[in-house]
Write a protein that holds these residues in place. Structure first.
Motif, PDB file in Angstrom:
ATOM      1  N   CYS A  90      17.262 -29.067  46.460  1.00  0.00           N
ATOM      2  CA  CYS A  90      15.798 -29.125  46.471  1.00  0.00           C
ATOM      3  C   CYS A  90      15.266 -30.285  45.647  1.00  0.00           C
ATOM      4  O   CYS A  90      14.303 -30.947  46.035  1.00  0.00           O
ATOM      5  CB  CYS A  90      15.218 -27.810  45.967  1.00  0.00           C
ATOM      6  N   LYS A  91      15.904 -30.555  44.522  1.00  0.00           N
ATOM      7  CA  LYS A  91      15.471 -31.672  43.676  1.00  0.00           C
ATOM      8  C   LYS A  91      15.758 -33.010  44.353  1.00  0.00           C
ATOM      9  O   LYS A  91      14.899 -33.880  44.412  1.00  0.00           O
ATOM     10  CB  LYS A  91      16.175 -31.603  42.324  1.00  0.00           C
ATOM     11  N   ASP A  92      16.974 -33.160  44.872  1.00  0.00           N
ATOM     12  CA  ASP A  92      17.359 -34.425  45.501  1.00  0.00           C
ATOM     13  C   ASP A  92      16.552 -34.715  46.762  1.00  0.00           C
ATOM     14  O   ASP A  92      16.321 -35.872  47.104  1.00  0.00           O
ATOM     15  CB  ASP A  92      18.853 -34.431  45.826  1.00  0.00           C
ATOM     16  N   CYS A  93      16.131 -33.668  47.461  1.00  0.00           N
ATOM     17  CA  CYS A  93      15.337 -33.837  48.688  1.00  0.00           C
ATOM     18  C   CYS A  93      13.843 -33.895  48.390  1.00  0.00           C
ATOM     19  O   CYS A  93      13.024 -33.882  49.305  1.00  0.00           O
ATOM     20  CB  CYS A  93      15.635 -32.705  49.668  1.00  0.00           C
ATOM     21  N   LYS A  94      13.497 -33.922  47.101  1.00  0.00           N
ATOM     22  CA  LYS A  94      12.112 -34.038  46.645  1.00  0.00           C
ATOM     23  C   LYS A  94      11.247 -32.837  47.049  1.00  0.00           C
ATOM     24  O   LYS A  94      10.030 -32.958  47.182  1.00  0.00           O
ATOM     25  CB  LYS A  94      11.476 -35.338  47.141  1.00  0.00           C
ATOM     26  N   ILE A  95      11.874 -31.673  47.236  1.00  0.00           N
ATOM     27  CA  ILE A  95      11.115 -30.446  47.481  1.00  0.00           C
ATOM     28  C   ILE A  95      10.476 -30.007  46.168  1.00  0.00           C
ATOM     29  O   ILE A  95       9.322 -29.584  46.142  1.00  0.00           O
ATOM     30  CB  ILE A  95      12.023 -29.348  48.063  1.00  0.00           C
ATOM     31  N   ILE A  96      11.241 -30.115  45.080  1.00  0.00           N
ATOM     32  CA  ILE A  96      10.702 -29.807  43.754  1.00  0.00           C
ATOM     33  C   ILE A  96       9.881 -31.012  43.307  1.00  0.00           C
ATOM     34  O   ILE A  96      10.407 -32.106  43.145  1.00  0.00           O
ATOM     35  CB  ILE A  96      11.838 -29.539  42.741  1.00  0.00           C
ATOM     36  N   ASP A  97       8.582 -30.792  43.148  1.00  0.00           N
ATOM     37  CA  ASP A  97       7.725 -31.897  42.713  1.00  0.00           C
ATOM     38  C   ASP A  97       7.147 -31.672  41.325  1.00  0.00           C
ATOM     39  O   ASP A  97       6.460 -32.524  40.784  1.00  0.00           O
ATOM     40  CB  ASP A  97       6.609 -32.140  43.723  1.00  0.00           C
ATOM     41  N   ILE A 122       5.679 -27.093  43.585  1.00  0.00           N
ATOM     42  CA  ILE A 122       6.948 -26.368  43.645  1.00  0.00           C
ATOM     43  C   ILE A 122       7.794 -26.786  42.450  1.00  0.00           C
ATOM     44  O   ILE A 122       8.052 -27.968  42.234  1.00  0.00           O
ATOM     45  CB  ILE A 122       7.698 -26.656  44.962  1.00  0.00           C
ATOM     46  N   THR A 123       8.224 -25.782  41.693  1.00  0.00           N
ATOM     47  CA  THR A 123       9.001 -26.038  40.480  1.00  0.00           C
ATOM     48  C   THR A 123      10.423 -25.520  40.647  1.00  0.00           C
ATOM     49  O   THR A 123      10.741 -24.846  41.632  1.00  0.00           O
ATOM     50  CB  THR A 123       8.366 -25.331  39.277  1.00  0.00           C
ATOM     51  N   GLY A 124      11.251 -25.812  39.672  1.00  0.00           N
ATOM     52  CA  GLY A 124      12.613 -25.291  39.669  1.00  0.00           C
ATOM     53  C   GLY A 124      12.629 -23.773  39.665  1.00  0.00           C
ATOM     54  O   GLY A 124      13.480 -23.151  40.307  1.00  0.00           O
ATOM     55  N   THR A 125      11.694 -23.179  38.962  1.00  0.00           N
ATOM     56  CA  THR A 125      11.590 -21.713  38.944  1.00  0.00           C
ATOM     57  C   THR A 125      11.281 -21.174  40.334  1.00  0.00           C
ATOM     58  O   THR A 125      11.848 -20.164  40.756  1.00  0.00           O
ATOM     59  CB  THR A 125      10.494 -21.267  37.948  1.00  0.00           C
TER      60      THR A 125
END
Length: 53
Positions: A29-36, A40-43
């Protein structure tokens, strides 16, 4: 897909590549920029993983 398998085995020498753990789900999710960090957070992605798992 090949991308899924690469994330599924990342950092886990015992992984088969057929299942994704929570840590690697968050990395995907982080690498695909879903987490911004705003909407949208890591939580958030941890909660989604726990509910789907």
């Amino acid at each position: 897909t090949a991308a899924f398998r690469k994330f599924a085995v990342h950092g886990d020498t015992k992984a088969t590549g057929k299942e994704l753990n929570g840590k690697n789900w968050a990395k995907l999710c982080k690498d695909c920029k879903i987490i911004d960090g705003k909407n949208i957070t890591g939580t958030d992605v941890d909660i989604v993983f726990s509910k789907v798992k």
